[in-house]
Design a protein around this motif. Structure first.
Motif, PDB file in Angstrom:
ATOM      1  N   ARG A 161       0.827  -1.228   0.000  1.00 15.01           N
ATOM      2  CA  ARG A 161       0.000   0.000   0.000  1.00 15.01           C
ATOM      3  C   ARG A 161       0.848   1.259   0.000  1.00 15.01           C
ATOM      4  O   ARG A 161       0.318   2.364   0.078  1.00 15.01           O
ATOM      5  CB  ARG A 161      -0.927   0.036   1.232  1.00 15.01           C
ATOM      6  CG  ARG A 161      -1.787  -1.199   1.407  1.00 15.01           C
ATOM      7  CD  ARG A 161      -2.958  -1.242   0.464  1.00 15.01           C
ATOM      8  NE  ARG A 161      -3.529  -2.592   0.396  1.00 15.01           N
ATOM      9  CZ  ARG A 161      -4.340  -3.012  -0.561  1.00 15.01           C
ATOM     10  NH1 ARG A 161      -4.691  -2.217  -1.529  1.00 15.01           N
ATOM     11  NH2 ARG A 161      -4.797  -4.230  -0.560  1.00 15.01           N
ATOM     12  N   THR A 208       2.446   0.465  -9.962  1.00 16.43           N
ATOM     13  CA  THR A 208       1.610  -0.689 -10.354  1.00 16.43           C
ATOM     14  C   THR A 208       1.088  -0.553 -11.784  1.00 16.43           C
ATOM     15  O   THR A 208       0.858  -1.545 -12.478  1.00 16.43           O
ATOM     16  CB  THR A 208       0.443  -0.875  -9.360  1.00 16.43           C
ATOM     17  OG1 THR A 208       1.000  -0.962  -8.061  1.00 16.43           O
ATOM     18  CG2 THR A 208      -0.327  -2.140  -9.620  1.00 16.43           C
ATOM     19  N   PHE A 209       0.954   0.671 -12.207  1.00 16.06           N
ATOM     20  CA  PHE A 209       0.483   0.946 -13.567  1.00 16.06           C
ATOM     21  C   PHE A 209       1.290   0.172 -14.617  1.00 16.06           C
ATOM     22  O   PHE A 209       0.736  -0.377 -15.576  1.00 16.06           O
ATOM     23  CB  PHE A 209       0.563   2.458 -13.800  1.00 16.06           C
ATOM     24  CG  PHE A 209       0.738   2.854 -15.230  1.00 16.06           C
ATOM     25  CD1 PHE A 209      -0.303   2.721 -16.138  1.00 16.06           C
ATOM     26  CD2 PHE A 209       1.955   3.353 -15.690  1.00 16.06           C
ATOM     27  CE1 PHE A 209      -0.142   3.093 -17.463  1.00 16.06           C
ATOM     28  CE2 PHE A 209       2.117   3.714 -17.017  1.00 16.06           C
ATOM     29  CZ  PHE A 209       1.071   3.579 -17.906  1.00 16.06           C
ATOM     30  N   ASP A 231     -11.301  -4.603 -14.140  1.00 15.34           N
ATOM     31  CA  ASP A 231     -11.776  -5.371 -15.291  1.00 15.34           C
ATOM     32  C   ASP A 231     -12.525  -6.617 -14.858  1.00 15.34           C
ATOM     33  O   ASP A 231     -12.669  -7.552 -15.622  1.00 15.34           O
ATOM     34  CB  ASP A 231     -10.582  -5.775 -16.173  1.00 15.34           C
ATOM     35  CG  ASP A 231      -9.598  -6.679 -15.424  1.00 15.34           C
ATOM     36  OD1 ASP A 231      -9.685  -6.762 -14.175  1.00 15.34           O
ATOM     37  OD2 ASP A 231      -8.756  -7.319 -16.083  1.00 15.34           O
ATOM     38  N   ARG A 237      -4.252   8.539 -12.030  1.00 20.10           N
ATOM     39  CA  ARG A 237      -4.583   7.106 -11.983  1.00 20.10           C
ATOM     40  C   ARG A 237      -5.837   6.827 -12.805  1.00 20.10           C
ATOM     41  O   ARG A 237      -5.919   5.827 -13.505  1.00 20.10           O
ATOM     42  CB  ARG A 237      -4.783   6.645 -10.538  1.00 20.10           C
ATOM     43  CG  ARG A 237      -3.463   6.485  -9.801  1.00 20.10           C
ATOM     44  CD  ARG A 237      -3.673   6.015  -8.398  1.00 20.10           C
ATOM     45  NE  ARG A 237      -4.060   4.618  -8.336  1.00 20.10           N
ATOM     46  CZ  ARG A 237      -4.532   4.021  -7.249  1.00 20.10           C
ATOM     47  NH1 ARG A 237      -4.701   4.710  -6.142  1.00 20.10           N
ATOM     48  NH2 ARG A 237      -4.829   2.759  -7.253  1.00 20.10           N
TER      49      ARG A 237
HETATM   50  O1   DC Z   1      -7.569  -1.156  -6.633  1.00 21.22           O
HETATM   51  P1   DC Z   1      -6.111  -0.773  -6.385  1.00 21.22           P
HETATM   52  O2   DC Z   1      -5.888   0.712  -6.291  1.00 21.22           O
HETATM   53  O3   DC Z   1      -5.492  -1.494  -5.251  1.00 21.22           O
HETATM   54  O4   DC Z   1      -5.353  -1.251  -7.717  1.00 21.22           O
HETATM   55  C1   DC Z   1      -3.967  -1.167  -7.829  1.00 21.22           C
HETATM   56  C2   DC Z   1      -3.586  -1.007  -9.282  1.00 21.22           C
HETATM   57  O5   DC Z   1      -3.867  -2.176 -10.030  1.00 21.22           O
HETATM   58  C3   DC Z   1      -4.226   0.153 -10.039  1.00 21.22           C
HETATM   59  O6   DC Z   1      -3.168   0.796 -10.739  1.00 21.22           O
HETATM   60  C4   DC Z   1      -5.168  -0.472 -11.009  1.00 21.22           C
HETATM   61  C5   DC Z   1      -4.633  -1.864 -11.186  1.00 21.22           C
HETATM   62  N1   DC Z   1      -5.686  -2.875 -11.312  1.00 21.22           N
HETATM   63  C6   DC Z   1      -5.938  -3.373 -12.559  1.00 21.22           C
HETATM   64  O7   DC Z   1      -5.308  -2.954 -13.534  1.00 21.22           O
HETATM   65  N2   DC Z   1      -6.871  -4.350 -12.707  1.00 21.22           N
HETATM   66  C7   DC Z   1      -7.556  -4.811 -11.649  1.00 21.22           C
HETATM   67  N3   DC Z   1      -8.464  -5.773 -11.823  1.00 21.22           N
HETATM   68  C8   DC Z   1      -7.308  -4.288 -10.367  1.00 21.22           C
HETATM   69  C9   DC Z   1      -6.360  -3.297 -10.232  1.00 21.22           C
END
Ligand code: DC
Length: 231
Positions: free
Chosen positions: A101, A109-110, A141, A190
């Motif tokens: 986190r 993470t992107f 998704d 984001r």
């Molecule tokens: O929901 P989150 O903020 O913890 O997600 C972290 C990252 O992962 C964010 O950049 C979007 C990506 N993500 C994704 O691409 N597909 C998902 N099913 C869940 C999160």
């Protein structure tokens, strides 16, 4: 209640409730409460992308190199244990629930989430969870790609300023100093990345129920969802 305990034969009783939406719309809070009320599992798909990102950062892997990310994903085990009360995320057996986190992981993470072959691996892992037990799953998704045939699908939206404010409150509650203007900018960025990603982009599934969380409390969102789940 439609979800989630059922005495019918194994896969017949399995129900997936899928929730997509932008960062800060309240998906986690609502998904956990729903899972608690419906007595089923909770799956945070974002935590999986975060955990793999953490491993890639630790190993100094070039995040633009999809082959390397795929190789890494294939040698990685990510386990989500516990439930809606306290979900723990294990990366190759190590508890990384807090570390995933951090701002550094959030901001990187992107790169992992935009790699199509990494997404394929994630989707397989996520589907395997949903094939074994009833689950409330949240992500970007999960209503469109991972569980297009989910029992109920929701798109939880929210005004960007309100979403940023909620995030600020959360961070402040953890004792962290927050630059409000920067945080709003981060959330906007984001959103842009989530919406424009070539694969697994955030979008509302045609048959997902749209809920705008801006004027609602988490309890009200849950109530609204329960009405649709019971119908
Ligand atoms: O929901 P989150 O903020 O913890 O997600 C972290 C990252 O992962 C964010 O950049 C979007 C990506 N993500 C994704 O691409 N597909 C998902 N099913 C869940 C999160």
């Amino acid at each position: 209640m439609a979800c989630c305990n059922s005495n019918t034969r194994r896969d017949e009783g399995i129900r997936v409730i899928a929730i997509d939406g932008p960062a800060g719309a309240g998906k986690s809070t609502v998904a956990k409460r729903l899972a608690s009320i419906l007595q089923c599992a909770y799956l945070d798909t974002g935590a999986m992308y975060r955990a793999l990102t953490l491993k890639a950062l630790r190993q100094g892997i070039n995040l633009d190199d999809e082959d390397k990310l795929v190789e890494l994903a294939n040698k990685t085990s990510i386990d989500l244990e516990g439930d809606f009360e306290k979900l723990k995320v294990f990366l190759d057996g190590e508890d990384v629930s807090e570390e995933i986190r951090t701002l550094n992981v959030t901001n990187h993470t992107f790169y992992v989430a935009r790699a199509p072959r990494v997404r394929e691996i994630m989707v397989r892992w996520q589907r395997s969870v949903g094939s074994k037990k009833s689950v409330v799953v949240e992500g970007r998704d999960v209503t469109t790609v991972v569980f297009p045939n989910a029992y109920r699908k929701f798109y939880l939206d929210g005004n960007v300023e309100e979403r940023a404010k909620r995030r600020i409150k959360e961070l402040e509650a953890k004792g962290q100093m927050v630059d409000a203007a920067q945080l709003l900018k981060d959330v906007q960025e984001r959103d842009e990345k989530d919406l424009t990603r070539k694969y697994g982009a955030l979008k509302k599934a045609d048959d997902a129920i749209y809920i705008d969380s801006t004027p609602l409390t988490a309890e009200q969102v849950v109530e609204e969802m329960l009405k649709h789940i019971k119908n």
